[in-house]
Design an enzyme around this catalytic site. Structure first.
Site, PDB file in Angstrom:
ATOM      1  CB  ALA A   1       1.213  -3.540  14.686  1.00 36.35           C
TER       2      ALA A   1
ATOM      3  CB  SER B   1       5.170  -1.812   9.881  1.00 36.73           C
ATOM      4  OG  SER B   1       5.554  -1.702  11.237  1.00 36.73           O
ATOM      5  CG  ASP B   2       0.341   2.353  12.307  1.00 36.71           C
ATOM      6  OD1 ASP B   2       0.427   3.194  11.392  1.00 36.71           O
ATOM      7  OD2 ASP B   2      -0.103   2.615  13.434  1.00 36.71           O
ATOM      8  CD  GLN B   3       6.962   3.486  16.708  1.00 37.51           C
ATOM      9  OE1 GLN B   3       7.275   4.633  16.447  1.00 37.51           O
ATOM     10  NE2 GLN B   3       7.856   2.544  16.958  1.00 37.51           N
TER      11      GLN B   3
ATOM     12  CE  LYS C   1       0.071   2.544   7.892  1.00 36.02           C
ATOM     13  NZ  LYS C   1       1.222   3.029   8.692  1.00 36.02           N
TER      14      LYS C   1
END
Length: 201
Positions: free
Chosen positions: A110, A73-75, A57
Site C-alpha cells: 500500500a 508505504s507498507d507491505q 505512517k
C-alpha cells in the site's frame, strides 16, 4: 490541483529498499521515521492492514511536517487471509518460508501520499501475486543464511537470491514487491500536483 514546487518531499519510512526505489524518480527528498504501531487489529485482513499502516505512517510524519508532501508505504504478505509480516529472526523466517512453500502468496503493498497544508490525502493498493516453489528444508536454510531477509515481509528478497524461491510473479506495478509501487507513487504525486516530467532531470 495544488503546486508542490516549493514543498519538501518526505519518505515516511526507514526502509532502505523504499529509499532506493524512490531515488529512481530523481526527486529531492528526505527520510523520516513514522514511529507507528504496526500491530494488526483483531480480525483485520492483510490488505486492510497494509492500507491502514501506509496512511498512518504518512499522517504521522505529516503531523510533524504539515507543509511537506509525505509518502507512506507498507507491505503485508497475505497467505489465504493470514497476515505475514517481517520475521525479525531466523526461526520465524524458516517458519514463514515453510508456510509459503508451494503456495500462492499475495504481497499487499500500500502507498499513501499526504500533505496537510493542502488537505491532500490519497492512497492506493498494489497487490502482487507470488507463486512459491516447493522448497526443501536445505533450500530454505541455505537461502536464509545467504541473504538474511529478516526485515522483509514474507522472508524473501525477490530482487536478490530470493528470486530462486519463486515460480511466478504476477503484478501491474513492477517495484511493488520490493516495497514501493512506483507507478502508483508517481500517479499519487501527480494527483497531488507534482509533475515528475515537468523539467529535465
Amino acid at each position: 490541483m495544488h503546486s508542490l514546487a516549493n514543498r519538501k518531499l518526505i519518505l515516511g519510512s526507514t526502509s532502505v529498499y523504499r529509499r532506493e526505489l524512490l531515488e529512481r524518480l530523481r526527486l529531492p527528498f528526505s527520510v523520516e521515521s513514522p514511529h507507528v504501531d504496526e500491530t494488526p487489529q483483531p480480525g483485520e485482513l492483510p490488505a486492510a492492514l497494509a492500507c491502514r499502516l501506509a496512511l498512518a505512517k504518512a499522517e504521522a510524519v505529516a503531523a510533524r511536517f504539515p507543509e511537506a508532501v509525505v509518502i507512506g508505504s507498507d507491505q503485508v504478505a497475505d497467505l489465504d487471509g493470514l497476515a505475514l509480516g517481517k520475521p525479525g529472526n531466523h526461526a520465524r523466517a524458516v517458519q514463514q518460508l515453510q508456510q509459503m512453500a508451494g503456495r500462492v502468496v499475495v504481497f499487499q503493498t500500500a502507498i499513501a501520499v499526504v500533505c496537510r497544508a493542502t488537505s491532500f490525502s490519497q492512497q492506493a493498493l498494489a497487490p502482487v501475486k507470488v507463486t512459491f516453489r516447493t522448497l526443501s528444508a536445505t533450500e530454505i536454510e541455505n537461502y536464509l543464511r545467504a541473504e538474511q531477509p529478516y526485515d522483509c515481509a514474507g522472508s524473501a528478497k525477490s530482487e536478490g537470491l530470493g528470486i530462486a524461491l519463486l515460480e511466478r510473479i504476477d503484478n501491474d506495478d513492477p517495484t511493488a514487491l520490493i516495497g514501493l509501487p512506483l507507478i502508483r507513487t508517481a500517479a499519487l504525486l501527480r494527483a497531488a500536483g507534482l509533475d515528475l516530467l515537468a523539467s529535465p532531470r
